[in-house]
Design an enzyme around this catalytic site. Structure first.
Site, PDB file in Angstrom:
ATOM      1  N   GLU A   1       0.801  -1.233   0.000  1.00 18.88           N
ATOM      2  CA  GLU A   1       0.000   0.000   0.000  1.00 18.88           C
ATOM      3  C   GLU A   1       0.835   1.286   0.000  1.00 18.88           C
ATOM      4  O   GLU A   1       0.537   2.225   0.737  1.00 18.88           O
ATOM      5  CB  GLU A   1      -0.933   0.020   1.224  1.00 18.88           C
ATOM      6  CG  GLU A   1      -1.920  -1.115   1.237  1.00 18.88           C
ATOM      7  CD  GLU A   1      -2.724  -1.199   2.531  1.00 18.88           C
ATOM      8  OE1 GLU A   1      -3.932  -1.441   2.442  1.00 18.88           O
ATOM      9  OE2 GLU A   1      -2.149  -1.025   3.621  1.00 18.88           O
TER      10      GLU A   1
HETATM   11  C1  TNX Z   1      -4.402  -4.078   4.880  1.00 20.54           C
HETATM   12  S1  TNX Z   1      -2.609  -6.407   4.587  1.00 20.54           S
HETATM   13  C2  TNX Z   1      -3.114  -3.823   5.306  1.00 20.54           C
HETATM   14  C3  TNX Z   1      -2.873  -3.413   6.683  1.00 20.54           C
HETATM   15  C4  TNX Z   1      -4.155  -3.235   7.446  1.00 20.54           C
HETATM   16  C5  TNX Z   1      -5.095  -4.353   7.105  1.00 20.54           C
HETATM   17  C6  TNX Z   1      -6.375  -4.322   7.876  1.00 20.54           C
HETATM   18  C7  TNX Z   1      -1.655  -5.323   4.266  1.00 20.54           C
HETATM   19  C8  TNX Z   1      -0.431  -5.775   3.654  1.00 20.54           C
HETATM   20  N1  TNX Z   1      -2.004  -4.079   4.547  1.00 20.54           N
HETATM   21  O1  TNX Z   1      -2.112  -2.239   6.716  1.00 20.54           O
HETATM   22  O2  TNX Z   1      -3.867  -3.246   8.800  1.00 20.54           O
HETATM   23  O3  TNX Z   1      -5.407  -4.285   5.748  1.00 20.54           O
HETATM   24  O4  TNX Z   1      -7.139  -5.446   7.621  1.00 20.54           O
END
Ligand code: TNX
Length: 537
Positions: free
Chosen positions: A342
């Site tokens: 992300e």
């Molecule tokens: C996505 S999974 C994210 C996390 C969040 C999570 C909450 C991932 C690699 N990134 O930063 O905590 O969703 O479900």
């Protein structure tokens, strides 16, 4: 096979002891109820079981022995003795000298048998008078004693003998994991969890043969691991968490203690420093790291994707080099996780450049890099590992690069997803994941060729949980199902059979004071231990 084992034992014991036990055999043998090993509530389900419909009477006249020369076996035996003491209050000696009072033995044997294919394989032979656990390595023996712990009933039986006995169903178990990587992840960044909490979680996970704990040690809301060369990371970056609570961090001594405690349970710790996104806490501590063009401020919200490191500055890589070095020096396991998810405000070229550079740093310190599935977009080495959480396309790219993939698909394996729309804790951006959905999928047929699958990992993100009770509520019972998904073969997995075995975990979970979610899909066994849940209505 049993004969070879018995021959080995005769080597181990003095002839005198054998003679005494033979003479007294008739007298000491306790009539056992018929106990059926195939009905035992073992999780994860072993590869093969052959019941012989009798039982071993675990009692005060039982002793544990190990071969003296086999590294780690005696420690495994002590671990078993401690856990049996907690369950039964029996004081079972390990390699004791006083054999006069011993009538039955548990022998944890190092065996080079080729039938034991793999470091974690073990065989258990349970007879009326002996339990023989064969393993190539102490790690295999450790997995085997978890099975044995689960076979000891929660209640003693004193109608059969003058003393209390715990009848262990007899038969043979041959076992070996389907995947060598059976993981869990804990986000200690959004909310911090103490060393004591983490140890409790490790102890519970190891009972179900989970062998990886991935610690998500940094994020926008907090930096949780002391880095001696960059002290402000924890002084400033460690001071916050989601919702304005007080934060916290592990000193290097704390982290080493977690690593040691996990290693004692043959569990590998994987440290994660998430970058180049999810780095607000680091950039508040050292603003030169920041690449999003805004002045970073401490952050206690739940948004993702707004932060980034400056990927074109040498000083940023000098910083990362120190962080990776200090953490790698304290981490005996082979992996370092660089996050990589992300990074919405990092330009694509910068992201690729960054991942390539960090991969080299991780390799320089002797570790194999893991990253969330986005890292497969970089020009990455086949030895690096992609953790599939969101994008099938990214997972395919990893396979094209011949990388190994860890399966953590959010809609199946995320422990922070709510059980259903009434659940008070958790999120539901990927799915609601009731206990059956968590169990009923097939990692082997999820679109990744078997040879590319490293294993399965269930992440627990902590935006909505802030204490161990809440952690346990989201993790249990689903994590128990993920242990079976990664240890047992698909032929040995079946929801209708699993849910009966899961129901039987209640006495253990209650005795361990685990605040699990009492899913209405499961007909939980009532136990004499206190039965409390955090959801009262
Ligand atoms: C996505 S999974 C994210 C996390 C969040 C999570 C909450 C991932 C690699 N990134 O930063 O905590 O969703 O479900």
């Amino acid at each position: 096979m049993i004969r070879t084992v018995i021959i080995r034992i005769t080597f181990f014991f003095t002839l005198g002891l054998i003679a005494i036990s033979c003479q007294e055999e008739q007298k000491k043998r306790i009539p056992m109820p018929s106990t059926d090993l195939s009905k035992a509530s073992l999780i994860p389900k072993p590869l093969k079981m052959v019941p012989t419909n009798s039982a071993f009477a675990l009692d005060q006249f039982t002793a544990i022995y190990t071969p003296k020369s086999a590294t780690g076996f005696e420690e495994v035996a002590h671990f078993l003795a401690d856990k049996l003491k907690a369950k039964t209050a029996l004081d079972i000696p390990v390699n004791g000298q006083n054999s006069n009072t011993i009538e039955r033995i548990i022998y944890i044997n190092q065996s080079d048998s080729l039938e034991l294919d793999g470091a974690e394989a073990y065989q258990l032979y349970i007879n009326q008078d002996s339990i023989i656990l064969n393993a190539n390595t102490a790690e295999g023996a450790f997995r085997g004693i978890q099975t044995l712990r689960q076979l000891v009933p929660h209640e003693s039986n004193d109608t059969l003998a003058a003393q209390k006995i715990w009848p262990v169903p007899s038969g043979k178990i041959i076992d070996n994991p389907n995947f060598s990587y059976r993981g869990s992840m804990l986000d200690v960044a959004r909310h911090f969890f103490s060393v004591e909490d983490v140890k409790k979680y490790i102890d519970l996970l190891s009972y179900y043969k989970i062998n990886i704990l991935h610690l998500h040690l940094s994020d926008d809301q907090g930096w949780r691991i002391e880095i001696k060369s960059w002290p402000r990371l924890t002084e400033i970056g460690g001071s916050t968490e989601v919702g304005g609570e007080s934060g916290g961090y592990y000193t290097q001594e704390d982290y080493k203690e977690i690593v040691r405690y996990a290693a004692e349970r043959y569990m590998t710790i994987i440290p994660e420093i998430d970058m180049p996104g999810h780095t607000n806490a680091a950039s508040v501590s050292y603003p030169f790291l920041n690449g999003n063009g805004k002045t970073p401020k401490l952050y206690e919200g739940m948004r993702v994707g707004f932060s980034t490191f400056d990927t074109r500055k040498d000083t940023v890589y000098a910083f990362i080099d120190d962080v990776v070095r200090e953490i790698s020096e304290m981490t005996p396991g082979p992996y370092f996780h660089m996050g990589g998810d992300e990074s919405h405000v990092t330009k694509k070229n910068d992201y690729i450049y960054f991942v390539n550079k960090v991969e080299k740093i991780v390799q320089k310190y002797g570790k194999r890099m893991i990253g969330w599935d986005e890292i497969a977009n970089a020009d990455i080495d086949s030895t690096s590992i992609s953790q599939w959480w969101a994008s099938e396309e990214n997972a395919r790219k990893a396979v094209e690069k011949n990388m190994k993939v860890i399966l953590s698909p959010a809609k199946k394996a995320y422990l922070d997803m709510q059980y259903d729309s009434l659940s008070k804790l958790g999120l539901h951006w990927a799915a609601y994941i009731p206990v059956d959905t968590a169990y009923q999928w097939t990692p082997e047929e999820y679109g990744i060729p078997m040879e590319n699958i490293l294993g399965v990992e269930a992440p627990l993100w902590s935006e909505t949980i802030s204490n161990i009770d809440e952690l346990e509520y989201l993790a249990f019972p689903r994590i128990i199902g993920y242990s079976e998904l990664s240890w047992s073969t698909s032929e040995n997995r079946d929801w209708d059979n699993y849910k009966i075995r899961l129901a039987e975990q209640a006495p253990f979970l209650d005795r361990m004071n685990v605040k699990y979610y009492p899913s209405p899909l499961i007909d939980w066994k009532q136990s004499r231990f206190s039965y409390k849940t955090i959801e009262k209505d």
